[in-house]
Design a protein around this motif. Structure first.
Motif, short mmCIF file in Angstrom:
data_model
loop_
_atom_site.label_atom_id
_atom_site.label_comp_id
_atom_site.label_asym_id
_atom_site.label_seq_id
_atom_site.Cartn_x
_atom_site.Cartn_y
_atom_site.Cartn_z
N LYS A 88 9.40 6.40 -2.42
CA LYS A 88 9.25 5.18 -2.81
C LYS A 88 10.28 4.16 -2.79
O LYS A 88 10.20 2.71 -2.77
CB LYS A 88 8.60 5.13 -4.20
CG LYS A 88 7.20 5.96 -4.35
CD LYS A 88 6.34 5.67 -3.43
CE LYS A 88 5.16 6.25 -3.60
NZ LYS A 88 4.22 6.28 -2.45
N TYR A 103 0.53 -0.94 -8.98
CA TYR A 103 1.23 0.43 -8.38
C TYR A 103 2.59 0.35 -9.04
O TYR A 103 3.19 1.35 -9.22
CB TYR A 103 1.44 0.06 -6.92
CG TYR A 103 0.16 0.43 -5.98
CD1 TYR A 103 -0.89 1.10 -6.37
CD2 TYR A 103 -0.15 -0.41 -5.10
CE1 TYR A 103 -2.01 1.34 -5.69
CE2 TYR A 103 -1.15 -0.30 -4.04
CZ TYR A 103 -1.88 0.24 -4.47
OH TYR A 103 -3.41 0.55 -3.85
N LYS A 118 2.64 1.87 -12.43
CA LYS A 118 2.63 3.49 -12.42
C LYS A 118 4.09 3.90 -12.02
O LYS A 118 4.29 4.86 -12.54
CB LYS A 118 1.36 3.82 -11.38
CG LYS A 118 0.01 3.60 -12.04
CD LYS A 118 -0.80 3.97 -10.69
CE LYS A 118 -2.36 3.53 -11.15
NZ LYS A 118 -3.08 3.76 -10.04
N GLN A 158 0.74 -1.12 -0.07
CA GLN A 158 0.08 0.04 0.03
C GLN A 158 0.94 1.13 0.05
O GLN A 158 0.50 2.14 -0.68
CB GLN A 158 -0.92 -0.03 1.28
CG GLN A 158 -2.05 -0.93 1.06
CD GLN A 158 -2.85 -1.00 2.28
OE1 GLN A 158 -2.63 -0.51 3.29
NE2 GLN A 158 -4.02 -1.92 1.98
N LEU A 163 3.41 1.54 -1.76
CA LEU A 163 3.89 1.91 -3.29
C LEU A 163 2.93 2.50 -4.12
O LEU A 163 3.00 3.19 -4.89
CB LEU A 163 3.82 0.63 -3.94
CG LEU A 163 4.88 -0.40 -3.50
CD1 LEU A 163 4.77 -1.45 -4.18
CD2 LEU A 163 6.32 0.05 -3.79
N ASP A 164 1.62 2.99 -3.46
CA ASP A 164 0.73 3.72 -4.12
C ASP A 164 1.21 5.24 -4.32
O ASP A 164 1.47 6.01 -3.62
CB ASP A 164 -0.47 3.83 -3.25
CG ASP A 164 -1.95 4.61 -4.04
OD1 ASP A 164 -1.39 5.03 -4.99
OD2 ASP A 164 -2.86 4.42 -3.41
#
Length: 105
Positions: free
Chosen positions: A46, A74, A77, A35, A37-38
């Motif tokens: 990150k 994730y 992206k 989560q 990594l969102d």
């Protein structure tokens, strides 16, 4: 700010194999790291969640948990945003899919 410090501390603690073993056994550990990594989570470098997940990606069970938690979306992206280590982790999660196609004797 707190998440950044916590992620940094956890990534340092994961250097010890015993801590990785405990982290993998914890039910929400991998899900919580995924989560982070969102891309919508702001003010968080990150590289720390990526380093945490890179240390446990070699376990088949851990890879399955990461994929189930949505890590692939994730990471895709983050790869588009050119975040260091995201492509390598994304490729590691995809590792093993090819061999599932072939029947085992």
């Amino acid at each position: 700010m707190e998440k950044d410090v916590a992620a940094k501390s956890l990534s340092k603690l994961m250097g010890y194999a015993g801590n990785r073993r405990v982290f993998r056994k914890e039910e929400k550990g991998i899900t919580s790291a995924v989560q982070l990594l969102d891309p919508l989570v702001v003010n968080l470098d990150k590289k720390y969640p990526i380093s945490i997940l890179m240390l446990i990606v070699h376990s088949k069970k851990s890879r399955k948990q990461m994929v189930a938690a949505g890590a692939c979306a994730y990471l895709q992206k983050l790869v588009e945003m050119n975040v260091d280590g995201a492509k390598k982790l994304h490729d590691s999660l995809g590792h093993g899919k090819l061999w599932g196609v072939f029947a085992r004797p």
